[in-house]
Design a protein around this motif. Sequence first.
Motif, PDB file in Angstrom:
ATOM      1  N   MET A 140       8.629   4.068   0.382  1.00  0.00           N
ATOM      2  CA  MET A 140       7.201   4.067   0.039  1.00  0.00           C
ATOM      3  C   MET A 140       6.399   3.390   1.141  1.00  0.00           C
ATOM      4  SD  MET A 140       5.257   5.103  -2.423  1.00  0.00           S
ATOM      5  CE  MET A 140       3.467   5.080  -2.316  1.00  0.00           C
ATOM      6  N   HIS A 182       8.474  -5.639   4.015  1.00  0.00           N
ATOM      7  CA  HIS A 182       8.987  -4.957   2.828  1.00  0.00           C
ATOM      8  C   HIS A 182      10.500  -5.044   2.681  1.00  0.00           C
ATOM      9  CE1 HIS A 182       5.307  -3.170   1.173  1.00  0.00           C
ATOM     10  NE2 HIS A 182       4.874  -3.285   2.415  1.00  0.00           N
ATOM     11  N   TYR A 229       5.838  13.396   6.658  1.00  0.00           N
ATOM     12  CA  TYR A 229       6.986  12.515   6.474  1.00  0.00           C
ATOM     13  C   TYR A 229       8.221  13.350   6.201  1.00  0.00           C
ATOM     14  CZ  TYR A 229       9.860   8.656   4.800  1.00  0.00           C
ATOM     15  OH  TYR A 229      10.861   7.738   4.645  1.00  0.00           O
ATOM     16  N   MET A 258       0.345   2.361  -9.464  1.00  0.00           N
ATOM     17  CA  MET A 258       0.673   3.133  -8.265  1.00  0.00           C
ATOM     18  C   MET A 258      -0.435   4.126  -7.945  1.00  0.00           C
ATOM     19  SD  MET A 258       4.017   4.944  -6.954  1.00  0.00           S
ATOM     20  CE  MET A 258       4.331   3.346  -6.281  1.00  0.00           C
ATOM     21  N   GLN A 289       0.328  -5.371  -2.877  1.00  0.00           N
ATOM     22  CA  GLN A 289       0.831  -4.066  -2.474  1.00  0.00           C
ATOM     23  C   GLN A 289      -0.238  -2.990  -2.621  1.00  0.00           C
ATOM     24  OE1 GLN A 289       4.935  -3.147  -3.640  1.00  0.00           O
ATOM     25  NE2 GLN A 289       4.907  -5.025  -4.824  1.00  0.00           N
ATOM     26  N   TYR A 334       0.262   8.888  -1.521  1.00  0.00           N
ATOM     27  CA  TYR A 334       1.432   9.473  -2.169  1.00  0.00           C
ATOM     28  C   TYR A 334       1.728   8.667  -3.420  1.00  0.00           C
ATOM     29  CZ  TYR A 334       6.393  10.724  -2.707  1.00  0.00           C
ATOM     30  OH  TYR A 334       7.603  11.144  -3.179  1.00  0.00           O
ATOM     31  N   LEU A 360       6.339  15.872   0.922  1.00  0.00           N
ATOM     32  CA  LEU A 360       6.370  14.854   1.972  1.00  0.00           C
ATOM     33  C   LEU A 360       6.064  15.459   3.339  1.00  0.00           C
ATOM     34  CD1 LEU A 360       9.440  12.763   0.767  1.00  0.00           C
ATOM     35  CD2 LEU A 360       7.059  12.044   0.829  1.00  0.00           C
ATOM     36  N   ARG A 366       6.309  -3.731  10.456  1.00  0.00           N
ATOM     37  CA  ARG A 366       5.790  -4.245   9.202  1.00  0.00           C
ATOM     38  C   ARG A 366       6.698  -3.842   8.032  1.00  0.00           C
ATOM     39  NH1 ARG A 366       0.710  -6.307   7.306  1.00  0.00           N
ATOM     40  NH2 ARG A 366       0.671  -6.043   5.052  1.00  0.00           N
ATOM     41  N   ARG A 421      -1.610   8.788   7.510  1.00  0.00           N
ATOM     42  CA  ARG A 421      -1.190   8.441   6.154  1.00  0.00           C
ATOM     43  C   ARG A 421      -1.835   7.133   5.694  1.00  0.00           C
ATOM     44  NH1 ARG A 421       4.114  10.073   7.846  1.00  0.00           N
ATOM     45  NH2 ARG A 421       4.854   7.929   7.818  1.00  0.00           N
ATOM     46  N   ARG A 422      -2.030   6.205   6.638  1.00  0.00           N
ATOM     47  CA  ARG A 422      -2.669   4.948   6.251  1.00  0.00           C
ATOM     48  C   ARG A 422      -4.115   5.163   5.833  1.00  0.00           C
ATOM     49  NH1 ARG A 422      -0.132   2.623  10.752  1.00  0.00           N
ATOM     50  NH2 ARG A 422      -1.999   2.832  12.022  1.00  0.00           N
ATOM     51  N   ARG A 481       1.420   8.149  11.196  1.00  0.00           N
ATOM     52  CA  ARG A 481       1.304   6.966  10.333  1.00  0.00           C
ATOM     53  C   ARG A 481      -0.151   6.603  10.098  1.00  0.00           C
ATOM     54  NH1 ARG A 481       6.060   5.044  13.128  1.00  0.00           N
ATOM     55  NH2 ARG A 481       4.772   3.948  14.645  1.00  0.00           N
ATOM     56  N   ALA A 482      -0.949   6.686  11.156  1.00  0.00           N
ATOM     57  CA  ALA A 482      -2.372   6.352  11.021  1.00  0.00           C
ATOM     58  C   ALA A 482      -3.037   7.298  10.029  1.00  0.00           C
ATOM     59  CB  ALA A 482      -3.049   6.421  12.380  1.00  0.00           C
ATOM     60  N   GLU A 501      -2.711  -3.151   0.214  1.00  0.00           N
ATOM     61  CA  GLU A 501      -2.140  -3.373   1.539  1.00  0.00           C
ATOM     62  C   GLU A 501      -2.851  -2.566   2.626  1.00  0.00           C
ATOM     63  OE1 GLU A 501       2.055  -2.660   1.707  1.00  0.00           O
ATOM     64  OE2 GLU A 501       2.280  -3.792   3.579  1.00  0.00           O
ATOM     65  N   LEU A 502      -3.273  -1.345   2.282  1.00  0.00           N
ATOM     66  CA  LEU A 502      -3.867  -0.471   3.298  1.00  0.00           C
ATOM     67  C   LEU A 502      -5.377  -0.630   3.403  1.00  0.00           C
ATOM     68  CD1 LEU A 502      -1.881   2.818   2.667  1.00  0.00           C
ATOM     69  CD2 LEU A 502      -1.571   1.143   4.488  1.00  0.00           C
ATOM     70  N   GLU A 534       7.112   3.238   4.260  1.00  0.00           N
ATOM     71  CA  GLU A 534       7.042   4.160   5.396  1.00  0.00           C
ATOM     72  C   GLU A 534       6.023   5.259   5.123  1.00  0.00           C
ATOM     73  OE1 GLU A 534      11.058   5.471   5.738  1.00  0.00           O
ATOM     74  OE2 GLU A 534      11.688   3.729   6.912  1.00  0.00           O
ATOM     75  N   ILE A 535       6.034   5.770   3.893  1.00  0.00           N
ATOM     76  CA  ILE A 535       5.102   6.849   3.545  1.00  0.00           C
ATOM     77  C   ILE A 535       3.660   6.344   3.639  1.00  0.00           C
ATOM     78  CG2 ILE A 535       4.315   8.334   1.657  1.00  0.00           C
ATOM     79  CD1 ILE A 535       7.202   8.576   0.778  1.00  0.00           C
ATOM     80  N   LYS A 536       3.453   5.074   3.290  1.00  0.00           N
ATOM     81  CA  LYS A 536       2.103   4.531   3.387  1.00  0.00           C
ATOM     82  C   LYS A 536       1.616   4.468   4.824  1.00  0.00           C
ATOM     83  CE  LYS A 536       1.196   0.781   0.587  1.00  0.00           C
ATOM     84  NZ  LYS A 536       1.614  -0.472  -0.098  1.00  0.00           N
ATOM     85  N   GLY A 537       2.518   4.693   5.768  1.00  0.00           N
ATOM     86  CA  GLY A 537       2.107   4.721   7.167  1.00  0.00           C
ATOM     87  C   GLY A 537       2.143   3.355   7.838  1.00  0.00           C
ATOM     88  N   LEU A 538       2.858   2.393   7.254  1.00  0.00           N
ATOM     89  CA  LEU A 538       2.964   1.075   7.873  1.00  0.00           C
ATOM     90  C   LEU A 538       3.834   1.170   9.123  1.00  0.00           C
ATOM     91  CD1 LEU A 538       3.582  -0.927   4.602  1.00  0.00           C
ATOM     92  CD2 LEU A 538       1.427  -0.553   5.790  1.00  0.00           C
ATOM     93  N   MET A 586      -3.021   2.222  -6.296  1.00  0.00           N
ATOM     94  CA  MET A 586      -2.648   1.994  -4.894  1.00  0.00           C
ATOM     95  C   MET A 586      -2.977   3.227  -4.044  1.00  0.00           C
ATOM     96  SD  MET A 586       0.864   0.492  -3.336  1.00  0.00           S
ATOM     97  CE  MET A 586       2.081   1.736  -3.698  1.00  0.00           C
TER      98      MET A 586
END
Lengths: 318, 523
Positions: A218, A233, B53, B154, B108, B90, B48, A228, B84-85, B81-82, B111-112, A220-224, B157
């Motif tokens: 999760m 995590h 991903y 979730m 959590q 997801y 994904l 990090r 997805r952030r 990644r950027a 976090e973003l 990784e999926i969040k793009g961290l 989030m």
Amino acid sequence: MSRFSRYLMARIAASVLAIVAVSMIVFIGTALLPGDAAQAILGQEATPQALEELRNQLGLHLPLWQRYLAWVLAALQGDFGVSFSSGRPVIDLILPRLANSLILAGAGAAVTVPLAVGLGILSALYRDRWPDRAIGTISMLLLSLPTFLTGYLLIKIFAVELGWFPALSMVRRSTDLMGWIRALTLPVIALTFVASAHTMRLTRTAIVAILSSDYVMMAEIKGLSPARVILRHALPNALSPVISIAMLTFAYMIVGVVVIEVVFSYAGLGKLIIDAVGYRDLPMVAACGVVFSVVFVSLNLAADVLAMLANPRLRLAA
Amino acid sequence: MSEVLHVEGLRIEARGAPILDGIALSLQKGKVLGLIGESGAGKSTLGLAAIGYLKAGCAVTAGTVRLLGQDLGQQSPEALRALRRQRISYVAQSAAAAFNPFWRLERQVTELAVTPDRRALARDLFARLHLPEPEVFGRRYPHQVSGGQLQRAMIAMALANRPELVVFDEPTTALDVTTQVEVLAQIRQVVAEQGCAALYITHDLAVVAQMADDILVLRHGRMVEQGAVRQIVEAPRTEYARALVAHRSGSAPPEAAESAPLLAAVGLELGYGRKVIVQEVSLAVPRGQVLAIVGESGSGKTTVARALAGLIAPRTGSVRLEGRALAPLVEGRSAEDRRRLQFIHQLPDVALNPRHPLREIIGRPLTLFHGLSGAAFQTRLAALMADVELPVALLDRVPGALSGGQKQRVCIARALAAEPDLLICDEITSALDPLVEDGILALLQRLMQSRSLGIVFITHNLGLTRRFAHRVAVMERGRIVEEGATGTVFEAPAQPYTRRLLAAAPQMRAGWLTEAIGSLRPE
């Protein structure tokens, strides 16, 4: 918090029970050996009357359980009797040796734990790739060498051939810091060889399990960023198993280094117990056994409690 | 309208074998696309891949994914990644596993977020998802809140970075039906408010019918059919889609004439340690009938099944076989009594020894209960395999070589090998896909009729109960709150809890979700 304190009480009670059990086994074991304290003190040539008199004086005619209780009561006040071989109180001989053993084990753990945990993390991150294989193979190789062999090899190379360190790790009260470092370096290296393989592998296993968890995916999926993901995590969740592993390594180093202390003639508890067995110094053997068990059981207890505190699920169980 | 996601000719392989092939889809802003299919159809992999991903070992070998105007294949890992952030979210199937146990929820969830006041953001998000005490909810750790709340956290989030696309991967599969309705309604509401696009992955056609504008049916990594929700539900063009739709229809079996119960439980009270789990449970199963015990997780239905099988001793009450009280624990029951009662578990993976070939697994009861050997043993083994519709060639394989449905058939064959009078089935189809489930139920129905077996069927699936069970007992918090002929209970439920449960079971017709929410909110 009530559940945690109940757990703590139960663990402390179990630890005390374990120490009591060990003390019984040690005491009965020394009592069963042929020959007794009177014989040991007076020697082979003593007359039967003299022996009998001393036995009465020492209370050796009392039933075993009474002698055990008397021994425990005295031990609780710090009196483990008098050493047969030197005639001095056992406790006075043990304490400096225990301090030396703690210093050696502490130095060993200070090197081994960060090194092995670091290598374990590295191994897990490069799982099944060459760094993992290399670390695994080398640590297994070092583990497989018998301790006395690595000890003597180190002495041969670094003390005899190169002359960098003393061959005998003698320390006294007057030894200065440099002297300590010189004395401890080779035994600590030998300790690291035996102890790091296990610590490394256990750390690796713990981290590998965490890395394949849903919450790491999760993250990784969040793009961290990869750093990090690992630092925030994965690693915090490894805290609890790694604390257990580290404490057990430390405990192992205190009670499991008999061979290393003998090889390097280091004046620790391990060497003391070996010598005591050689001289049939029964009060000393019994006292060393109890001290070992207290140290080992307390460290285990500390490991469990710290591991629990590092895990929110256990710390805050409803 | 702007296109958020565009996939063309996508092929993804893992170790040389294709997982997805020839996938093409397009998703507009503000729309929800449902991805439906069996487990292993590649739904999650596609979900994904849509957000850049790939699971370890997977690689895109053909086709393109364009997300928010960018070709994902051309992006660096950091650029993905950027993306997805900042613009995508997801929602995972199991929130309990996907939240990090070490950190508090608010940490959590936010976090973003780039806002300096994370606590305020968390509070707003939690309030939006109707979580209790939004001020302090985020101070909790994941293990301290319920499954439904965690799933909503979730979703909170997922909204924290104001996404333009959200991928929902079976977000309600792990929840009880009454909880599921709430979460479904909230997902629909926040997606509408956010105005984002969504991919909604599920294996439940009724759920996707409520949530999506369009549906894409996947099977074995390929697209079977794609179209608007109503078209797929009302006029499926392919045979597979028709079977998926048909799976949900069907009527209750007629209630058989009253007959003496084969197995009965009288006044059971069950518990572990000091905890009482089941109270005053009485039930009866005649030959040739199915009694379903339904209820939500924690209602005590599995505990009842375990007591019938003698795996837990009742505190009070007894289990009777043809009127004769059985020993409370299986250790005390005679071989004959054990033979007559057989138990089938929820997870065949766990119930089968992975190192034993099927011959040994199914053959054991034959030697144990019937003393068979030699030619008679082989003949019986072959007949059992035929009964559960498995090829005899599988007899020398180990369970690992079989599919989930095949494994469950092995468990059934093992139970049948004892020639039981009664089968206790504990959620035996809940881990299986709908069409596989249909096959297993048809098999049980046939065996029940030919051998006049009694069946106790533990399940949380009401649709299945309606199609399969003659009688139904509804459990809530350790008690049977309603019991009767399936048709009667479903048409005219007497208890409020039964009504709530029935109202919450997803249906395919348009507007069901809105009605269900209306009827479930406290009057």
